[in-house]
Motif scaffolding. Structure first.
Motif, PDB file in Angstrom:
ATOM      1  N   ARG A  63      28.555  44.119  34.442  1.00 25.98           N
ATOM      2  CA  ARG A  63      28.841  42.936  35.250  1.00 25.98           C
ATOM      3  C   ARG A  63      27.846  41.807  34.977  1.00 25.98           C
ATOM      4  O   ARG A  63      28.222  40.634  34.883  1.00 25.98           O
ATOM      5  CB  ARG A  63      28.828  43.281  36.746  1.00 25.98           C
ATOM      6  N   GLU A  64      26.587  42.148  34.847  1.00 24.15           N
ATOM      7  CA  GLU A  64      25.561  41.131  34.608  1.00 24.15           C
ATOM      8  C   GLU A  64      25.839  40.386  33.303  1.00 24.15           C
ATOM      9  O   GLU A  64      25.725  39.158  33.242  1.00 24.15           O
ATOM     10  CB  GLU A  64      24.179  41.778  34.580  1.00 24.15           C
ATOM     11  N   TYR A  65      26.201  41.127  32.261  1.00 28.56           N
ATOM     12  CA  TYR A  65      26.501  40.520  30.962  1.00 28.56           C
ATOM     13  C   TYR A  65      27.715  39.609  31.062  1.00 28.56           C
ATOM     14  O   TYR A  65      27.704  38.468  30.583  1.00 28.56           O
ATOM     15  CB  TYR A  65      26.745  41.617  29.931  1.00 28.56           C
ATOM     16  N   ASP A  66      28.785  40.092  31.700  1.00 28.57           N
ATOM     17  CA  ASP A  66      30.007  39.298  31.808  1.00 28.57           C
ATOM     18  C   ASP A  66      29.779  38.043  32.631  1.00 28.57           C
ATOM     19  O   ASP A  66      30.168  36.934  32.225  1.00 28.57           O
ATOM     20  CB  ASP A  66      31.126  40.131  32.447  1.00 28.57           C
ATOM     21  N   TYR A  67      29.149  38.182  33.793  1.00 26.50           N
ATOM     22  CA  TYR A  67      28.992  37.049  34.696  1.00 26.50           C
ATOM     23  C   TYR A  67      27.900  36.078  34.236  1.00 26.50           C
ATOM     24  O   TYR A  67      27.802  34.964  34.753  1.00 26.50           O
ATOM     25  CB  TYR A  67      28.780  37.524  36.134  1.00 26.50           C
ATOM     26  N   ALA A  68      27.115  36.459  33.254  1.00 25.76           N
ATOM     27  CA  ALA A  68      26.190  35.515  32.618  1.00 25.76           C
ATOM     28  C   ALA A  68      26.913  34.657  31.588  1.00 25.76           C
ATOM     29  O   ALA A  68      26.329  33.730  31.031  1.00 25.76           O
ATOM     30  CB  ALA A  68      25.044  36.268  31.955  1.00 25.76           C
ATOM     31  N   TYR A 162      38.241  44.931  46.519  1.00 22.80           N
ATOM     32  CA  TYR A 162      38.595  43.964  45.475  1.00 22.80           C
ATOM     33  C   TYR A 162      38.072  42.555  45.791  1.00 22.80           C
ATOM     34  O   TYR A 162      38.590  41.568  45.277  1.00 22.80           O
ATOM     35  CB  TYR A 162      40.108  43.920  45.278  1.00 22.80           C
ATOM     36  N   GLU A 163      37.034  42.466  46.606  1.00 15.55           N
ATOM     37  CA  GLU A 163      36.490  41.170  47.004  1.00 15.55           C
ATOM     38  C   GLU A 163      35.972  40.404  45.787  1.00 15.55           C
ATOM     39  O   GLU A 163      35.179  40.922  45.003  1.00 15.55           O
ATOM     40  CB  GLU A 163      35.360  41.357  48.018  1.00 15.55           C
ATOM     41  N   LEU A 164      36.427  39.160  45.639  1.00 17.25           N
ATOM     42  CA  LEU A 164      35.973  38.302  44.547  1.00 17.25           C
ATOM     43  C   LEU A 164      34.565  37.800  44.826  1.00 17.25           C
ATOM     44  O   LEU A 164      34.095  37.793  45.968  1.00 17.25           O
ATOM     45  CB  LEU A 164      36.930  37.121  44.383  1.00 17.25           C
ATOM     46  N   ASP A 165      33.906  37.369  43.766  1.00 16.56           N
ATOM     47  CA  ASP A 165      32.551  36.839  43.891  1.00 16.56           C
ATOM     48  C   ASP A 165      32.550  35.665  44.870  1.00 16.56           C
ATOM     49  O   ASP A 165      33.372  34.756  44.755  1.00 16.56           O
ATOM     50  CB  ASP A 165      32.057  36.369  42.517  1.00 16.56           C
ATOM     51  N   PRO A 166      31.638  35.664  45.848  1.00 22.57           N
ATOM     52  CA  PRO A 166      31.603  34.588  46.849  1.00 22.57           C
ATOM     53  C   PRO A 166      31.488  33.193  46.256  1.00 22.57           C
ATOM     54  O   PRO A 166      31.961  32.227  46.858  1.00 22.57           O
ATOM     55  CB  PRO A 166      30.359  34.934  47.686  1.00 22.57           C
ATOM     56  N   LYS A 167      30.881  33.064  45.074  1.00 22.80           N
ATOM     57  CA  LYS A 167      30.734  31.723  44.496  1.00 22.80           C
ATOM     58  C   LYS A 167      32.084  31.146  44.074  1.00 22.80           C
ATOM     59  O   LYS A 167      32.212  29.929  43.890  1.00 22.80           O
ATOM     60  CB  LYS A 167      29.757  31.735  43.321  1.00 22.80           C
ATOM     61  N   SER A 194      40.716  43.740  38.342  1.00 24.50           N
ATOM     62  CA  SER A 194      39.965  44.975  38.563  1.00 24.50           C
ATOM     63  C   SER A 194      38.852  44.701  39.565  1.00 24.50           C
ATOM     64  O   SER A 194      38.599  43.563  39.954  1.00 24.50           O
ATOM     65  CB  SER A 194      39.393  45.487  37.246  1.00 24.50           C
ATOM     66  N   CYS A 195      38.176  45.754  39.966  1.00 23.95           N
ATOM     67  CA  CYS A 195      37.139  45.615  40.979  1.00 23.95           C
ATOM     68  C   CYS A 195      36.015  44.692  40.499  1.00 23.95           C
ATOM     69  O   CYS A 195      35.428  44.927  39.437  1.00 23.95           O
ATOM     70  CB  CYS A 195      36.562  46.991  41.309  1.00 23.95           C
ATOM     71  N   PRO A 196      35.710  43.625  41.257  1.00 23.07           N
ATOM     72  CA  PRO A 196      34.622  42.724  40.858  1.00 23.07           C
ATOM     73  C   PRO A 196      33.229  43.282  41.113  1.00 23.07           C
ATOM     74  O   PRO A 196      32.241  42.667  40.717  1.00 23.07           O
ATOM     75  CB  PRO A 196      34.865  41.475  41.731  1.00 23.07           C
ATOM     76  N   GLY A 197      33.122  44.421  41.795  1.00 22.39           N
ATOM     77  CA  GLY A 197      31.827  45.054  41.996  1.00 22.39           C
ATOM     78  C   GLY A 197      30.935  44.367  43.002  1.00 22.39           C
ATOM     79  O   GLY A 197      29.705  44.479  42.916  1.00 22.39           O
ATOM     80  N   ILE A 198      31.525  43.663  43.961  1.00 19.93           N
ATOM     81  CA  ILE A 198      30.720  42.946  44.959  1.00 19.93           C
ATOM     82  C   ILE A 198      30.154  43.915  45.986  1.00 19.93           C
ATOM     83  O   ILE A 198      28.954  43.914  46.266  1.00 19.93           O
ATOM     84  CB  ILE A 198      31.555  41.847  45.644  1.00 19.93           C
ATOM     85  N   THR A 199      31.008  44.744  46.573  1.00 21.98           N
ATOM     86  CA  THR A 199      30.533  45.676  47.595  1.00 21.98           C
ATOM     87  C   THR A 199      29.881  46.903  46.982  1.00 21.98           C
ATOM     88  O   THR A 199      28.996  47.503  47.579  1.00 21.98           O
ATOM     89  CB  THR A 199      31.699  46.109  48.506  1.00 21.98           C
ATOM     90  N   ASN A 200      30.317  47.284  45.780  1.00 22.59           N
ATOM     91  CA  ASN A 200      29.727  48.432  45.092  1.00 22.59           C
ATOM     92  C   ASN A 200      29.658  48.138  43.595  1.00 22.59           C
ATOM     93  O   ASN A 200      30.649  48.277  42.884  1.00 22.59           O
ATOM     94  CB  ASN A 200      30.551  49.699  45.345  1.00 22.59           C
ATOM     95  N   PRO A 201      28.500  47.708  43.091  1.00 23.12           N
ATOM     96  CA  PRO A 201      28.379  47.340  41.673  1.00 23.12           C
ATOM     97  C   PRO A 201      28.815  48.440  40.709  1.00 23.12           C
ATOM     98  O   PRO A 201      29.266  48.142  39.597  1.00 23.12           O
ATOM     99  CB  PRO A 201      26.882  47.036  41.528  1.00 23.12           C
ATOM    100  N   ALA A 202      28.714  49.702  41.105  1.00 19.37           N
ATOM    101  CA  ALA A 202      29.099  50.800  40.221  1.00 19.37           C
ATOM    102  C   ALA A 202      30.594  50.836  39.967  1.00 19.37           C
ATOM    103  O   ALA A 202      31.053  51.461  39.005  1.00 19.37           O
ATOM    104  CB  ALA A 202      28.641  52.132  40.812  1.00 19.37           C
ATOM    105  N   ASP A 203      31.365  50.159  40.815  1.00 20.79           N
ATOM    106  CA  ASP A 203      32.818  50.136  40.663  1.00 20.79           C
ATOM    107  C   ASP A 203      33.311  48.975  39.805  1.00 20.79           C
ATOM    108  O   ASP A 203      34.523  48.803  39.630  1.00 20.79           O
ATOM    109  CB  ASP A 203      33.496  50.057  42.040  1.00 20.79           C
ATOM    110  N   TYR A 204      32.387  48.169  39.288  1.00 18.11           N
ATOM    111  CA  TYR A 204      32.798  46.987  38.525  1.00 18.11           C
ATOM    112  C   TYR A 204      33.731  47.361  37.378  1.00 18.11           C
ATOM    113  O   TYR A 204      33.448  48.270  36.585  1.00 18.11           O
ATOM    114  CB  TYR A 204      31.579  46.256  37.950  1.00 18.11           C
TER     115      TYR A 204
END
Length: 275
Positions: A63-68, A162-167, A194-204
Motif C-alpha cells: 500500500r505504501e508503494y502504491d499510494y506514494a 472497503y472504506e476508501l482513503d479519507p483524503k 479491492s480493500c483499501p486497507g484503511i481499517t486493517n492494512p494487512a487486508d490491502y
C-alpha cells in the motif's frame, strides 16, 4: 484519439507487451526479466515527446508503494516533460472528469451554471459491486474526489472493510446499507474496488466480499429517483450490473465512455497552451 484531434503525432508504448520490461525499484541487481531501468527509459521517452501520458496500475501488495505513486512520480521527476495520468496506482482523474461531464449533461440546470436541479442538488451515489478479481481503488478514489468538489449530494456505499482513503472520500456520507443509500438517487455509479486497507492494512488489495446482493439490478434502481446508471467500462455483466439495467434507457455508460475523449482532449489542449 484525443491527441490526434489536436493534430498531434502519437507514440503508443506498451512496456510489458510491446517492449521489454522495465525495472522500477532502486538498488536492485537486474539479473531477471527486466532489461532496462525506468530511470533511463523515462528521460529517453522525454527526448522523443512533448507530452507524456502514463497509465500504470497498483500492484495491490504494498500500500505504501502504491499510494506514494512511485511510478508516475518518477515520470514527473525525470522526463523533463509535462506528464498527465491516464490512470495511476491511486487515481484516474481523466475518468472522473468524463464522469462529471456526463453528470452535468444529464442534470437539469437552473440559473447560471451549476448542477442544481429543481428541488435541490442532484444525489450521486457511488456503490461498490462484486467482482471476481481484485481491482485498484483509482476510479472510486478520483470519482469521490471530484464529486466532493462538485455541487452534488454525494453518498458512498460499500460493505464494511472497503472504506476508501479519507483524503479522497472527504466529507461524503458513507452508508453501509446499499438500498438506503440508493433511495432517491439521481445517478448511480457502480464500481468494484479491492480493500483499501484503511481499517486493517494487512487486508490491502484483498477481496473481502463477493456478496452478489450488491450487484446493481432493477430492484436497486427502483428505489432511485428514476436514476441514471453509470460505470467507467469495461464492465462484467451479472457481477457489477444486470443486463436489464445496463441496457435500459437510463444507462449512461456509452455517452460516459465517449466523454473520456472529451476530457482527455481538454486536458491535453490546456497543457499544450501552457508550454
Amino acid at each position: 484519439k484525443a491527441a490526434m484531434n489536436l493534430g498531434m503525432n502519437v507514440i503508443v508504448l506498451d512496456v510489458n507487451a510491446g517492449a521489454w520490461k522495465l525495472e522500477t525499484e532502486r538498488g536492485v541487481i537486474m539479473d531477471g526479466d527486466k532489461s532496462e531501468h525506468l530511470l533511463e527509459a523515462i528521460p529517453v521517452m522525454g527526448c522523443y515527446c512533448d507530452l507524456i501520458g502514463v497509465r500504470s496500475f497498483a500492484g495491490l501488495t504494498d500500500r505504501e508503494y502504491d499510494y506514494a505513486e512511485t511510478v508516475i512520480n518518477q515520470f514527473i521527476k525525470y522526463s523533463g516533460r509535462p506528464v498527465f495520468a491516464m490512470e495511476s496506482a491511486t487515481v484516474h482523474p481523466l475518468q472522473a472528469f468524463a464522469d462529471l461531464i456526463t453528470i452535468t449533461e444529464n442534470t437539469p440546470h437552473r440559473g447560471a451554471g451549476g448542477l442544481q436541479k429543481a428541488g435541490g442538488l442532484p444525489k450521486v451515489v457511488l456503490t461498490w459491486a462484486p467482482h471476481c478479481r481484485a481491482l485498484p481503488q483509482a476510479v472510486p478514489n478520483s470519482f469521490a474526489e471530484w464529486m466532493n468538489a462538485a455541487d452534488v449530494d454525494f453518498v458512498v456505499t460499500h460493505p464494511e472493510g472497503y472504506e476508501l482513503d479519507p483524503k479522497f472520500v472527504g466529507n461524503a456520507r458513507v452508508e453501509y446499507d446499499q438500498m438506503k443509500a440508493l433511495e432517491g438517487a439521481d445517478f448511480v455509479y457502480a464500481k468494484n474496488w479491492s480493500c483499501p486497507g484503511i481499517t486493517n492494512p494487512a487486508d490491502y488489495g484483498k477481496i473481502l466480499s463477493k456478496d452478489m446482493s450488491w450487484t446493481v439490478d432493477a430492484a436497486h434502481m427502483a428505489v432511485t429517483n428514476n436514476g441514471k446508471f453509470m460505470h467507467c467500462l469495461p464492465v462484467r455483466r451479472g457481477l457489477i450490473v444486470t443486463d436489464d439495467v445496463i441496457e435500459s434507457p437510463n444507462s449512461l455508460v456509452i455517452p460516459e465512455a465517449a466523454n473520456r475523449e472529451i476530457s482527455a482532449t481538454v486536458v491535453i489542449k490546456r497543457m499544450l497552451e501552457s508550454l
